[in-house]
Scaffold this active site. Structure first.
Site, PDB file in Angstrom:
ATOM      1  N   ASN A 114       0.835  -1.220   0.000  1.00 61.79           N
ATOM      2  CA  ASN A 114       0.000   0.000   0.000  1.00 61.79           C
ATOM      3  C   ASN A 114       0.864   1.264   0.000  1.00 61.79           C
ATOM      4  O   ASN A 114       0.760   2.051  -0.910  1.00 61.79           O
ATOM      5  CB  ASN A 114      -1.134   0.034   1.045  1.00 61.79           C
ATOM      6  CG  ASN A 114      -0.732   0.237   2.506  1.00 61.79           C
ATOM      7  OD1 ASN A 114       0.434   0.278   2.847  1.00 61.79           O
ATOM      8  ND2 ASN A 114      -1.738   0.374   3.349  1.00 61.79           N
ATOM      9  N   GLU A 122       2.270  -4.652  13.658  1.00 59.60           N
ATOM     10  CA  GLU A 122       1.249  -3.687  13.217  1.00 59.60           C
ATOM     11  C   GLU A 122       0.328  -4.425  12.265  1.00 59.60           C
ATOM     12  O   GLU A 122       0.693  -4.683  11.120  1.00 59.60           O
ATOM     13  CB  GLU A 122       1.926  -2.491  12.529  1.00 59.60           C
ATOM     14  CG  GLU A 122       2.868  -1.696  13.408  1.00 59.60           C
ATOM     15  CD  GLU A 122       2.162  -0.954  14.533  1.00 59.60           C
ATOM     16  OE1 GLU A 122       0.922  -0.944  14.591  1.00 59.60           O
ATOM     17  OE2 GLU A 122       2.872  -0.388  15.382  1.00 59.60           O
ATOM     18  N   CYS A 163      -5.212   0.382   6.769  1.00 58.55           N
ATOM     19  CA  CYS A 163      -5.549  -0.384   7.983  1.00 58.55           C
ATOM     20  C   CYS A 163      -6.398   0.417   8.967  1.00 58.55           C
ATOM     21  O   CYS A 163      -7.154  -0.146   9.750  1.00 58.55           O
ATOM     22  CB  CYS A 163      -4.273  -0.853   8.662  1.00 58.55           C
ATOM     23  SG  CYS A 163      -3.131   0.498   9.003  1.00 58.55           S
TER      24      CYS A 163
HETATM   25  P1  NAD Z   1       0.216  -9.804   4.352  1.00 56.10           P
HETATM   26  O1  NAD Z   1       0.084 -10.173   5.773  1.00 56.10           O
HETATM   27  O2  NAD Z   1      -0.347 -10.708   3.330  1.00 56.10           O
HETATM   28  O3  NAD Z   1       1.761  -9.609   3.970  1.00 56.10           O
HETATM   29  C1  NAD Z   1       2.596  -8.728   4.678  1.00 56.10           C
HETATM   30  C2  NAD Z   1       4.045  -9.126   4.480  1.00 56.10           C
HETATM   31  O4  NAD Z   1       4.290 -10.392   5.095  1.00 56.10           O
HETATM   32  C3  NAD Z   1       4.470  -9.279   3.032  1.00 56.10           C
HETATM   33  O5  NAD Z   1       5.775  -8.765   2.896  1.00 56.10           O
HETATM   34  C4  NAD Z   1       4.442 -10.789   2.842  1.00 56.10           C
HETATM   35  O6  NAD Z   1       5.275 -11.236   1.795  1.00 56.10           O
HETATM   36  C5  NAD Z   1       4.947 -11.257   4.177  1.00 56.10           C
HETATM   37  N1  NAD Z   1       4.588 -12.629   4.546  1.00 56.10           N
HETATM   38  C6  NAD Z   1       3.521 -13.360   4.145  1.00 56.10           C
HETATM   39  N2  NAD Z   1       3.504 -14.555   4.770  1.00 56.10           N
HETATM   40  C7  NAD Z   1       4.582 -14.574   5.589  1.00 56.10           C
HETATM   41  C8  NAD Z   1       5.093 -15.529   6.516  1.00 56.10           C
HETATM   42  N3  NAD Z   1       4.484 -16.687   6.725  1.00 56.10           N
HETATM   43  N4  NAD Z   1       6.217 -15.215   7.204  1.00 56.10           N
HETATM   44  C9  NAD Z   1       6.825 -14.020   7.028  1.00 56.10           C
HETATM   45  N5  NAD Z   1       6.394 -13.088   6.162  1.00 56.10           N
HETATM   46  C10 NAD Z   1       5.278 -13.357   5.454  1.00 56.10           C
HETATM   47  O7  NAD Z   1      -0.411  -8.333   4.234  1.00 56.10           O
HETATM   48  P2  NAD Z   1      -0.676  -7.460   2.928  1.00 56.10           P
HETATM   49  O8  NAD Z   1      -1.768  -8.086   2.140  1.00 56.10           O
HETATM   50  O9  NAD Z   1       0.614  -7.110   2.260  1.00 56.10           O
HETATM   51  O10 NAD Z   1      -1.183  -6.092   3.576  1.00 56.10           O
HETATM   52  C11 NAD Z   1      -2.477  -5.884   4.016  1.00 56.10           C
HETATM   53  C12 NAD Z   1      -2.560  -6.055   5.507  1.00 56.10           C
HETATM   54  O11 NAD Z   1      -1.615  -5.210   6.165  1.00 56.10           O
HETATM   55  C13 NAD Z   1      -3.914  -5.643   6.047  1.00 56.10           C
HETATM   56  O12 NAD Z   1      -4.322  -6.583   7.003  1.00 56.10           O
HETATM   57  C14 NAD Z   1      -3.637  -4.305   6.709  1.00 56.10           C
HETATM   58  O13 NAD Z   1      -4.528  -3.967   7.732  1.00 56.10           O
HETATM   59  C15 NAD Z   1      -2.250  -4.502   7.221  1.00 56.10           C
HETATM   60  N6  NAD Z   1      -1.614  -3.207   7.469  1.00 56.10           N
HETATM   61  C16 NAD Z   1      -1.449  -2.811   8.763  1.00 56.10           C
HETATM   62  C17 NAD Z   1      -0.870  -1.583   9.029  1.00 56.10           C
HETATM   63  C18 NAD Z   1      -0.661  -1.143  10.454  1.00 56.10           C
HETATM   64  O14 NAD Z   1       0.144  -0.242  10.667  1.00 56.10           O
HETATM   65  N7  NAD Z   1      -1.341  -1.705  11.437  1.00 56.10           N
HETATM   66  C19 NAD Z   1      -0.453  -0.756   7.980  1.00 56.10           C
HETATM   67  C20 NAD Z   1      -0.642  -1.179   6.671  1.00 56.10           C
HETATM   68  C21 NAD Z   1      -1.221  -2.422   6.432  1.00 56.10           C
END
Ligand code: NAD
Length: 486
Positions: A158, A256, A293
């Protein structure tokens, strides 16, 4: 087609395999990102481990100067980085130009100042009695913030550079070294960050970036013996898997995670102030297509104002132009991928099946190519249904009526999440008291604006630990106590 390389130990490290990164508006490949193999992740961790001893002992002023120069250099690269960020994220030009890069610059700048914040907390001298352990006397003591070590920064899509800067800048300021693993969907600008930090004077090995198309690289990094801390931004489900794995070797974690923000609209909101409610809640549609988020995705409205708010939101949604994100008149661009669009559409279909009222949107816009979804308002949603419980991460708002404040609090607190809630009221004191009942890390009263110095993070399944301001800096430290006889 440009092949990007990992950034390891101060060099672009070509990878054996690559995968395509897709522009979500054109569905064209815009670059090939490295597909990390285990030995490449090993090399990045080894570089960070080796660099730690020296970097952790640099003078704070030196670290501050590097981060300040990095902010300057990043800002100076706007001409090539903004179009790249726009293309890989699908952000509208306005969001790409005003937020995708400038917010990252601000974060480097903020944590340049962070590097020189006091790291020592003096404690009052204490008279202690002699004991079988040691002689008595007056003991002096201090608590000192020390770096944690090698920090793996794993981020969501994002706002790729902003997300990474929010982790790497405070981690580096505190004297840690970093291995970054950006999201698979939009990693290209992050792969250019190493070069910029090197030009700013960062020693080789202190900051490294590896990428991959799936979970493997991140998973391997989380289990790596050379990593001390995982700073993760992403979904709650992945966060849980990471916390479980990190716990096995007692790695420090900053989590987060997802959100399902409630915007509570009390009965004392005046007609004039309803515009503010509509604009605030409507940011779920107008700001980065709801892939945020903190978005107020559930609007809980006192029954006296319910139809008025639903109609106001409907009218607002219908004014928003959707389409090509590089067209300056566009407000809503595409979602990040076809998979994300499928997810959004299946949530809408589920709500429809459960008898909710689709007030506006709900169908795929007639736009090709691009992964578009229309701004959607779903009214009369039962709080226990999936669309009101699960994070959609798209341009979907659900509206739920309530009769009493107690009921509003129960609905707002009735999901697994607790990241960001909002209260709209004509009485700030009443809103303040209500905020105290919300199980949420952040509450906005009559605003969806963010304050960068506040601690940012989640209650419940929205995360553990806090980003933001000095809180974010401290997240990358371990407290060491030192005592001495005085
Ligand atoms: P995601 O959880 O699918 O992926 C996030 C990251 O984790 C990516 O780099 C991915 O490659 C990696 N990943 C995936 N599986 C993994 C594993 N088993 N071990 C280690 N790394 C792994 O999230 P997304 O689809 O990229 O983003 C959307 C999500 O992020 C939403 O839930 C959103 O709410 C959250 N988000 C939270 C914040 C916050 O500050 N709280 C900010 C932005 C986005």
């Amino acid at each position: 087609m440009k092949r990007y390389a990992h950034w390891i130990n101060g060099r672009h490290q070509p990878a054996q395999d690559h995968y395509p990164v897709i522009n979500p508006a054109t569905e064209q490949v815009i670059g090939l990102a490295p597909e990390a193999a285990r030995d490449e992740v090993d090399a990045a961790v080894t570089a960070a481990r080796t660099a730690f001893e020296r970097w952790s002992r640099t003078a704070p002023r030196e670290r501050a100067a590097v981060l300040d120069r990095a902010a300057d250099l990043l800002a100076a690269r706007a001409k090539d980085l903004v179009p790249l960020l726009q293309a890989e994220t699908g952000a509208t030009m306005r969001v790409a130009a005003t937020m995708q890069l400038p917010t990252a610059v601000e974060r480097f700048r903020r944590y340049a100042r962070g590097a020189i914040e006091p790291d020592t907390i003096p404690l009052a001298p204490l008279p202690v009695k002699a004991s079988p352990l040691a002689a008595g006397g007056l003991l002096g003591a201090a608590a000192i913030r020390r770096p944690v070590g090698v920090v793996a920064c794993i981020t969501s899509y994002n706002f790729p550079v902003v997300n990474l800067a929010g982790k790497a800048a405070p981690a580096l300021a505190m004297g840690n070294t970093v291995v970054a693993k950006p999201a698979p969907q939009d990693p290209l600008a992050c792969l250019l960050l190493g070069d910029i930090l090197q030009q700013a004077g960062l020693p080789d090995g202190v900051f490294n970036v590896v990428t991959g198309s799936g979970a493997t690289a991140g998973e391997y990094l989380v289990g790596h013996r050379g990593v001390d801390m995982i700073s993760f931004t992403g979904s709650t489900s992945v966060g849980k898997a990471i916390a479980e794995s990190a716990g096995r070797s007692m790695k420090r974690t900053l989590m987060e995670l997802g959100g399902k923000g409630a915007a509570i609209v009390l009965d004392d909101v005046t007609d004039g102030a309803l515009k503010n409610v509509v604009g605030g809640v409507g940011s779920t549609w107008s700001f980065h297509c709801g892939q945020i988020c903190t978005a107020p995705t559930r609007v809980l409205v006192h029954r006296a104002l319910y139809e008025k708010v639903v109609t106001g939101l409907q009218r607002y949604a219908e004014t928003l132009t959707i389409g090509d994100p590089v067209d300056n008149s566009t407000i809503i661009g595409p979602l990040i991928s076809a998979a994300q669009r499928d997810r959004v559409e299946s949530h809408i279909a589920g709500a429809r099946d459960q008898g909710a009222r689709i007030v506006t949107g709900g169908t795929r816009p007639d736009l090709k190519p691009g992964f578009y979804a229309a701004p959607t308002l779903i009214a009369d949603v039962r709080p226990e249904t999936a669309v009101a419980q699960e994070e959609v991460f798209g341009p979907v708002v659900v509206a739920i009526p309530f009769d009493t404040e107690d009921e509003a609090v129960e609905i707002a607190n009735g999901t697994a999440y607790g990241l960001y809630d909002y209260v709209f009221s004509g009485d700030a004191g009443r809103a303040w008291r209500l905020a105290g009942r919300l199980r949420s890390g952040n509450v906005g009263i009559n605003t969806v604006q963010r304050h960068p110095e506040t601690p940012f993070g989640g209650f419940k399944e929205s995360g553990v630990g806090r980003d933001g301001g000095s809180f974010g800096l401290h997240a990358y430290s371990e407290l060491q106590s030192v005592v001495w006889p005085s």
